[in-house]
Design a protein around this motif. Structure first.
Motif, PDB file in Angstrom:
ATOM      1  N   GLU A   1      11.671  20.112   5.993  1.00 14.29           N
ATOM      2  CA  GLU A   1      11.276  21.109   6.992  1.00 14.29           C
ATOM      3  C   GLU A   1      10.358  20.510   8.051  1.00 14.29           C
ATOM      4  OE1 GLU A   1      12.222  24.245   7.535  1.00 14.29           O
ATOM      5  OE2 GLU A   1      13.705  24.014   5.955  1.00 14.29           O
ATOM      6  N   LEU A   2       9.422  19.686   7.623  1.00 19.56           N
ATOM      7  CA  LEU A   2       8.514  19.052   8.585  1.00 19.56           C
ATOM      8  C   LEU A   2       9.275  18.113   9.515  1.00 19.56           C
ATOM      9  CD1 LEU A   2       5.416  18.250   6.327  1.00 19.56           C
ATOM     10  CD2 LEU A   2       5.541  19.951   8.154  1.00 19.56           C
ATOM     11  N   SER A   3      10.213  17.369   8.947  1.00 22.35           N
ATOM     12  CA  SER A   3      11.005  16.453   9.766  1.00 22.35           C
ATOM     13  C   SER A   3      11.837  17.220  10.794  1.00 22.35           C
ATOM     14  CB  SER A   3      11.923  15.626   8.854  1.00 22.35           C
ATOM     15  OG  SER A   3      12.762  14.787   9.616  1.00 22.35           O
ATOM     16  N   ARG A   4      12.454  18.305  10.355  1.00 22.94           N
ATOM     17  CA  ARG A   4      13.283  19.097  11.270  1.00 22.94           C
ATOM     18  C   ARG A   4      12.424  19.756  12.350  1.00 22.94           C
ATOM     19  NH1 ARG A   4      16.567  23.389   8.861  1.00 22.94           N
ATOM     20  NH2 ARG A   4      17.861  23.126  10.710  1.00 22.94           N
ATOM     21  N   ALA A   5      11.222  20.212  11.980  1.00 20.12           N
ATOM     22  CA  ALA A   5      10.348  20.897  12.936  1.00 20.12           C
ATOM     23  C   ALA A   5       9.836  19.939  14.005  1.00 20.12           C
ATOM     24  CB  ALA A   5       9.185  21.553  12.201  1.00 20.12           C
ATOM     25  N   PHE A   6       9.346  18.773  13.580  1.00 14.68           N
ATOM     26  CA  PHE A   6       8.709  17.856  14.518  1.00 14.68           C
ATOM     27  C   PHE A   6       9.703  16.980  15.276  1.00 14.68           C
ATOM     28  CE2 PHE A   6       5.050  19.057  12.022  1.00 14.68           C
ATOM     29  CZ  PHE A   6       4.030  19.061  12.956  1.00 14.68           C
ATOM     30  N   ARG A   7      10.964  16.977  14.856  1.00 15.74           N
ATOM     31  CA  ARG A   7      11.976  16.222  15.579  1.00 15.74           C
ATOM     32  C   ARG A   7      12.924  17.128  16.352  1.00 15.74           C
ATOM     33  NH1 ARG A   7      13.943  11.539  11.241  1.00 15.74           N
ATOM     34  NH2 ARG A   7      11.887  10.542  10.996  1.00 15.74           N
ATOM     35  N   SER A   8      12.637  18.410  16.334  1.00 16.89           N
ATOM     36  CA  SER A   8      13.535  19.351  17.001  1.00 16.89           C
ATOM     37  C   SER A   8      13.433  19.243  18.520  1.00 16.89           C
ATOM     38  CB  SER A   8      13.220  20.785  16.570  1.00 16.89           C
ATOM     39  OG  SER A   8      11.975  21.206  17.087  1.00 16.89           O
ATOM     40  N   LYS A   9      14.510  19.568  19.171  1.00 17.87           N
ATOM     41  CA  LYS A   9      14.547  19.556  20.633  1.00 17.87           C
ATOM     42  C   LYS A   9      13.558  20.565  21.203  1.00 17.87           C
ATOM     43  CE  LYS A   9      18.026  21.542  22.567  1.00 17.87           C
ATOM     44  NZ  LYS A   9      19.415  21.844  23.028  1.00 17.87           N
ATOM     45  N   ASN A  10      13.433  21.717  20.555  1.00 18.88           N
ATOM     46  CA  ASN A  10      12.521  22.748  21.049  1.00 18.88           C
ATOM     47  C   ASN A  10      11.068  22.299  20.987  1.00 18.88           C
ATOM     48  OD1 ASN A  10      14.634  24.449  21.572  1.00 18.88           O
ATOM     49  ND2 ASN A  10      14.356  25.728  19.762  1.00 18.88           N
TER      50      ASN A  10
END
Length: 229
Positions: free
Chosen positions: A8-17
């Motif tokens: 979840e942290l990886s997806r959050a901090f690497r997200s385009k948004n």
């Protein structure tokens, strides 16, 4: 728990948004610096005693967190709830919409998933709001002297009844640190409103705007209460 949290942290901090939000916020704070701060820059050797004007421009009354009179400063904090929600506040809604969350529930405990989702949403929102403020603060520190604030100088947005006013006039950088920490916490809490709203709302825009609407409602009642006193 740790495996899903890491994901979840990886997806959050690497997200385009997340990246878009930082770029948008940084554009506002950098524009504020060049438009309102840099023209006021003085030598770092300047002190309150050798400045020819009323009081020298300092880090503490020039950085965007110490200003409230300029449109750029007002705009940044007005948009703060929206900037907090954009990075990851709608992630559960999007995952539920495509069926991703159902696959996650098969592999891990639902409680761990929501805890990880909450932490990732909170931290990414706080970081997205904090980083542009830090960029502005560092640029201001490189351009202005850190003259100790004078309580008699009418250039600070601070009075004896303001929160942490004694800290501001005795340990100003401690005040700035606490101010930034408070912004981080508020951004994180506002973003989790979107997360909670996505549990029962089925409108993408409504989920993103939920923190902003909450912010407006609370502000309305707060200022109504202050005006009535």
């Amino acid at each position: 728990m740790w495996a899903i949290l890491k994901i979840e942290l990886s997806r959050a901090f690497r997200s385009k948004n997340f990246i878009i939000t930082i770029l948008l916020g940084s554009a506002i704070t950098v524009f504020h610096f060049f438009l309102h701060e840099l023209p006021m820059a003085v030598s770092k050797e300047t002190t309150a005693l050798n400045f020819s004007g009323l009081y020298p421009p300092t880090v503490f009354n020039e950085w965007i967190g110490g200003q409230g009179l300029f449109l750029t400063a007002t705009l940044y904090f007005f948009l703060l709830p929206l900037m907090a929600a954009i990075p990851y506040g709608d992630s559960y809604y999007l995952e539920e919409k495509v069926g991703y969350s159902k696959n996650i529930f098969i592999r891990t405990n639902k409680k761990y998933y929501f805890i990880s989702k909450y932490i990732a949403t909170f931290l990414s929102a706080g970081s997205a709001v904090l980083i542009p403020l830090l960029i502005n603060l560092m640029a201001t520190m490189a351009s202005f002297p850190s003259v100790m604030p004078d309580i008699n100088a009418p250039v600070f947005m601070m009075n004896s009844s303001s929160m942490w006013s004694s800290m501001f006039y005795t340990f100003p950088y401690g005040y700035v640190f606490c101010y930034l920490l408070l912004d981080f916490i508020f951004a994180g809490l506002l973003a989790t409103i979107s997360l909670v709203a996505s549990l029962w709302m089925h409108h993408h825009l409504g989920i993103l705007l939920a923190p902003f609407l909450f912010y407006l409602i609370v502000s309305y009642f707060y200022f109504s209460f202050i005006a009535a006193r």
